[in-house]
Design a protein around this motif. Sequence first.
Motif, PDB file in Angstrom:
ATOM      1  N   ILE A 125       0.819  -1.205   0.000  1.00 39.22           N
ATOM      2  CA  ILE A 125       0.000   0.000   0.000  1.00 39.22           C
ATOM      3  C   ILE A 125       0.855   1.259   0.000  1.00 39.22           C
ATOM      4  O   ILE A 125       0.511   2.257  -0.634  1.00 39.22           O
ATOM      5  CB  ILE A 125      -0.930   0.000   1.250  1.00 39.22           C
ATOM      6  N   THR A 126       1.993   1.221   0.719  1.00 40.40           N
ATOM      7  CA  THR A 126       2.752   2.460   0.912  1.00 40.40           C
ATOM      8  C   THR A 126       3.922   2.625  -0.056  1.00 40.40           C
ATOM      9  O   THR A 126       4.491   3.713  -0.125  1.00 40.40           O
ATOM     10  CB  THR A 126       3.277   2.545   2.364  1.00 40.40           C
ATOM     11  N   TRP A 182       4.546   4.171  -6.805  1.00 39.50           N
ATOM     12  CA  TRP A 182       3.770   3.607  -7.902  1.00 39.50           C
ATOM     13  C   TRP A 182       4.633   2.805  -8.873  1.00 39.50           C
ATOM     14  O   TRP A 182       4.227   1.751  -9.361  1.00 39.50           O
ATOM     15  CB  TRP A 182       3.020   4.711  -8.656  1.00 39.50           C
ATOM     16  N   LEU A 222      -5.273  -1.578  -5.228  1.00 41.05           N
ATOM     17  CA  LEU A 222      -5.374  -0.292  -5.924  1.00 41.05           C
ATOM     18  C   LEU A 222      -6.311   0.642  -5.168  1.00 41.05           C
ATOM     19  O   LEU A 222      -6.011   1.826  -4.980  1.00 41.05           O
ATOM     20  CB  LEU A 222      -5.867  -0.497  -7.356  1.00 41.05           C
ATOM     21  N   PHE A 230      -0.207  14.406  -9.452  1.00 46.15           N
ATOM     22  CA  PHE A 230      -0.759  13.057  -9.523  1.00 46.15           C
ATOM     23  C   PHE A 230      -1.754  12.803  -8.402  1.00 46.15           C
ATOM     24  O   PHE A 230      -2.811  12.215  -8.612  1.00 46.15           O
ATOM     25  CB  PHE A 230       0.378  12.035  -9.469  1.00 46.15           C
ATOM     26  N   ALA A 245      -9.891  -2.994 -12.361  1.00 49.09           N
ATOM     27  CA  ALA A 245      -9.704  -2.961 -10.900  1.00 49.09           C
ATOM     28  C   ALA A 245      -9.787  -1.517 -10.419  1.00 49.09           C
ATOM     29  O   ALA A 245     -10.423  -1.206  -9.408  1.00 49.09           O
ATOM     30  CB  ALA A 245      -8.353  -3.569 -10.533  1.00 49.09           C
ATOM     31  N   LEU A 246      -9.147  -0.642 -11.159  1.00 44.43           N
ATOM     32  CA  LEU A 246      -9.161   0.777 -10.829  1.00 44.43           C
ATOM     33  C   LEU A 246     -10.579   1.329 -10.894  1.00 44.43           C
ATOM     34  O   LEU A 246     -11.019   2.066 -10.015  1.00 44.43           O
ATOM     35  CB  LEU A 246      -8.291   1.504 -11.855  1.00 44.43           C
ATOM     36  N   THR A 283      -1.393   5.087   9.426  1.00 45.64           N
ATOM     37  CA  THR A 283      -1.287   4.619   8.041  1.00 45.64           C
ATOM     38  C   THR A 283      -2.659   4.338   7.435  1.00 45.64           C
ATOM     39  O   THR A 283      -2.909   4.624   6.276  1.00 45.64           O
ATOM     40  CB  THR A 283      -0.436   3.336   7.981  1.00 45.64           C
ATOM     41  N   PHE A 284      -3.562   3.779   8.239  1.00 41.20           N
ATOM     42  CA  PHE A 284      -4.856   3.381   7.674  1.00 41.20           C
ATOM     43  C   PHE A 284      -6.027   4.173   8.250  1.00 41.20           C
ATOM     44  O   PHE A 284      -7.173   3.861   7.974  1.00 41.20           O
ATOM     45  CB  PHE A 284      -5.072   1.884   7.871  1.00 41.20           C
TER      46      PHE A 284
END
Lengths: 314, 314, 314, 314
Positions: free
Chosen positions: A52-53, A56, A146, B44, B140-141, D261-262
């Motif tokens: 997650i972190t 990209w 995602l 972004f 998925a996005l 974080t979450f």
Amino acid sequence: MPPPPRGIPVVDDLGLGLQANSGRGVNKDGSFNVRRRGLPRFRFYELYHHLITMGWAPFLGLLLLAFVVTNALFALLYLGIGMEHFTRPGGETLPDRIQDAFFFSAQTLTTVGYGHISPKGTLANTAAAMESLLGLLSFALATGLLYGRFSRPQACLRFSAQAVVATYGPITGFMFRLVNMRSNQLIEVEAAVSLSFEDPGSRQRRFMNLSLERAKINLFPSSWTVVHPIDEASPLQGMTAEDLRRARAEFIVLIKAFDDTFSQTIYARTSYTAEEVRWGARFKPMLFAAADGMTEMDVTQLDALEEPGSAGHG
Amino acid sequence: MPPPPRGIPVVDDLGLGLQANSGRGVNKDGSFNVRRRGLPRFRFYELYHHLITMGWAPFLGLLLLAFVVTNALFALLYLGIGMEHFTRPGGETLPDRIQDAFFFSAQTLTTVGYGHISPKGTLANTAAAMESLLGLLSFALATGLLYGRFSRPQACLRFSAQAVVATYGPITGFMFRLVNMRSNQLIEVEAAVSLSFEDPGSRQRRFMNLSLERAKINLFPSSWTVVHPIDEASPLQGMTAEDLRRARAEFIVLIKAFDDTFSQTIYARTSYTAEEVRWGARFKPMLFAAADGMTEMDVTQLDALEEPGSAGHG
Amino acid sequence: MPPPPRGIPVVDDLGLGLQANSGRGVNKDGSFNVRRRGLPRFRFYELYHHLITMGWAPFLGLLLLAFVVTNALFALLYLGIGMEHFTRPGGETLPDRIQDAFFFSAQTLTTVGYGHISPKGTLANTAAAMESLLGLLSFALATGLLYGRFSRPQACLRFSAQAVVATYGPITGFMFRLVNMRSNQLIEVEAAVSLSFEDPGSRQRRFMNLSLERAKINLFPSSWTVVHPIDEASPLQGMTAEDLRRARAEFIVLIKAFDDTFSQTIYARTSYTAEEVRWGARFKPMLFAAADGMTEMDVTQLDALEEPGSAGHG
Amino acid sequence: MPPPPRGIPVVDDLGLGLQANSGRGVNKDGSFNVRRRGLPRFRFYELYHHLITMGWAPFLGLLLLAFVVTNALFALLYLGIGMEHFTRPGGETLPDRIQDAFFFSAQTLTTVGYGHISPKGTLANTAAAMESLLGLLSFALATGLLYGRFSRPQACLRFSAQAVVATYGPITGFMFRLVNMRSNQLIEVEAAVSLSFEDPGSRQRRFMNLSLERAKINLFPSSWTVVHPIDEASPLQGMTAEDLRRARAEFIVLIKAFDDTFSQTIYARTSYTAEEVRWGARFKPMLFAAADGMTEMDVTQLDALEEPGSAGHG
């Protein structure tokens, strides 16, 4: 540096400065200078956190790698089963068979299933069914990842590169400012500032909370200048820039806010070392009246300072 | 307008009115009249925010456009590779080849994969495998975006178009009302009202919090009339409608609530300028006893006012 | 019923009882007896709410219906284009063509795409590409809806069917109890109880908060008996069961808790009318020591009461 | 054990110890020794909870089982319809037909749809369309479950295996410590400690909150030692290790924190019985200055104790 005045709570809970470490406890980006040792090498529960972190580019690279490796493994499996268990109009050379196995795998994993090549017999069919199930689940996972990446709370607060000690009205204060670089609305923004310094006797780090002129604002449409007034209750009273440098002082900043757009509480941290505090400077204005009646904030002015003739002492 | 009475906290933290801007600081829909300048052109991290908050028509249009453009690009790639690397029963004219390339791309991107056309050889197969992977990830996005769009917190509070200054019992108050237009239950609803006005001396905007008769309600099944009592502690004490207009006064309203259905905290904002305050008017009732014993709220009456003979001063 | 003692906050903010409605303001299941009138007939933003909160049977029925209707519409489109634009080995009767169009549509919408039937030519291909895109997006939507349905906060608190007025130690109290019927851990559970009654003079409903012996518990592993002590500060002091019935009293209960398993705040509501309060009864124990040393809670005993000889007055 | 000093709130709300149960009320992993009886056998609303909280191995096993069983059921349906309603180049023996039915089902459920086998006629097509719809919905469900499993709040706090009663400065305290084993930042960490003991007279369990030197820390980069000072307000004042053992004392620990974080609030629980408290021992240091100026925390030292010469009384 003198002992802190009575009544000021001493914050020794940060766990950063129990050793007189040489550098800063909190980095500019808010991370801590603490490292953990003795953790088990692989920890499954960290996997999601990393996926997650991470950036990209590595994330997408990892996805592509996983796609290629999975196809290669299934291609090996299909070759092991034998390509004669597949309907495939084509050559019978080894490269042809390898290519057919690999791309059949890709067509199965993505469930595109053109059918140019398709499995015959129990073994080939079972392997293909498992691969398409794996494809669906991997894709389910990717969907979750995602979404998790995009929706996780992310503050984009930018802090002024330097703090200042400057007069405002009759008194002097320690000040820094911040802006929200994103379009999402931040609400109920709270600030807390701690001062960390080296005790001259024990050479140990000590911590103190600094009182703020205003610790919370309800709306945050433009910029916020956080001010600690240097009055008689302040540990900075009577200090000079040189005193702070000798005590290796560090101002630790915590910001908490509520993101109105995504209904999430977000946090941001930063710190200012004694070297990052300008005595006697002032922040230049960031807000201007635009021709159309709107208020305009010029974020490029965040770090802009006015330096008066006299500077360098409190 | 006289200086604020002592003891009333002055809220200068909104960052809206440090310049004497001509119009209102907060628009009726709760957005701010502040614009940011100097931000990097493409950011972004704003992308997700825009894709979540944009309207449905542009969002779906964008999806369709992305679908067509992606197919066109892959069609070009397939034409570059050469359509002889595809099994395709059909004509050999250029339009035929273009059409085959484009629709093969569409069948691959959506993973429908009929197989009427299918790739042969390494290059064609690799490109198709990449496209089907891209298709899965894009989808998925899209799944995440659609879920994010539907599940993000959205208050649908409607405020009365005008506020009133009216007597209730022995005293006078500044009042407006609101209803929840959605079916989701709102719980623990909190209101905060600030008064913004132009200081006649400095021509700068100043801010004050207005005390409320009731700042929080636990349940919100029907309508809520928020009341600021105009007593001796109120900055409105002794003011007339004309005074407010001259000071270009603006009442800034913040509502915070908890959405019981989706477990989310939501916020709403609006403002009333001096011109949007009716002196001496009263809100007409919105709640009626229905024949079956239920209480009925007529939301069409939200803005309905009763105007008495005397009006125009406090 | 006498006027409330001074110092007890009067809660008139529920918006339930401004009219002297005949029945209860809050139903046993926590819903309100308030109806909204004048809302626009179709409101898009309600759609998600309804799809999330409707029962499973209608939800799945709706999905199936949408699937069949979409396929029927696309089948019509394909028949309009002409089935000669599809590769399809089969009969040429109208029923055959209809069947082929319908099932080709289903194979496209679900992206299964066997390829037995596949489109030829621009029109047929374009329609099929649009349908497969629609299929993917619909499925993305369904994914979000299913996740939203499962993950939305749902308390499953069960309240005792009746409340009691009973002595405990030296004093008397109004009491009811509740259990968590689900496996998820509830933490920091808070209770608030309001008394609603008809003012004998004005025939209007009034509201009062009732103080609780304990308004919050940290853990909730078994059952919780919420107690309002009937002391001199209580509006119930000196009242009889008959007094409450005449005033058409209603006790409105609000519970707030944090669901440890899903990190969500949840709420539950219920109410007890005067008829649902048993005077002089007591709750039977629900907790027992099991043979293996565990504490055992028998949830079937939630409503079980012990009725002593004397009953009916406070 | 003497009665608790006046002014210390008695916590009897845990519902754990109303019976004098033999063992501990809270287990080391934070679960409760309370069992519910009389719940309905199957509760649909528990299904999601179990699918989210069960281990990965049984979860994936269950998915695989569901895949095989669903395919077997649809294979039976297709065999019932008759495999002559499918285009399938292959043998006509029963095993061939069974195999074709099963793998056609798998290709339809995963929507891979090679097309080697495909349905002809209304019945076969309808069954296949239903299966592909079911496949999409199941996969939507799996997507939600996988996301739910990964994103649900999970603390990974590790507590020291033993607590100590030790002097620090002029006074003595009850202490234990904890570390965060995960990479996610925990913020605003709060601790609450209750003492549960058996009343010597009534043989019933009683509960008391213990005051803490510090009940909340803002940051938690390394370890936290939670301290209850044994001063004249403490129920432990004058007690010995043997007294606690006789009263079957249990220290119940609750930790609440915010996961930066979450954006989730997380909770952790544990307990220390009298046997798990070391009198006179001390925690060894866990933090060290690394050569590069960082502070290093050695998590393997979490349980490490120094035992001085004198031990065993308070």
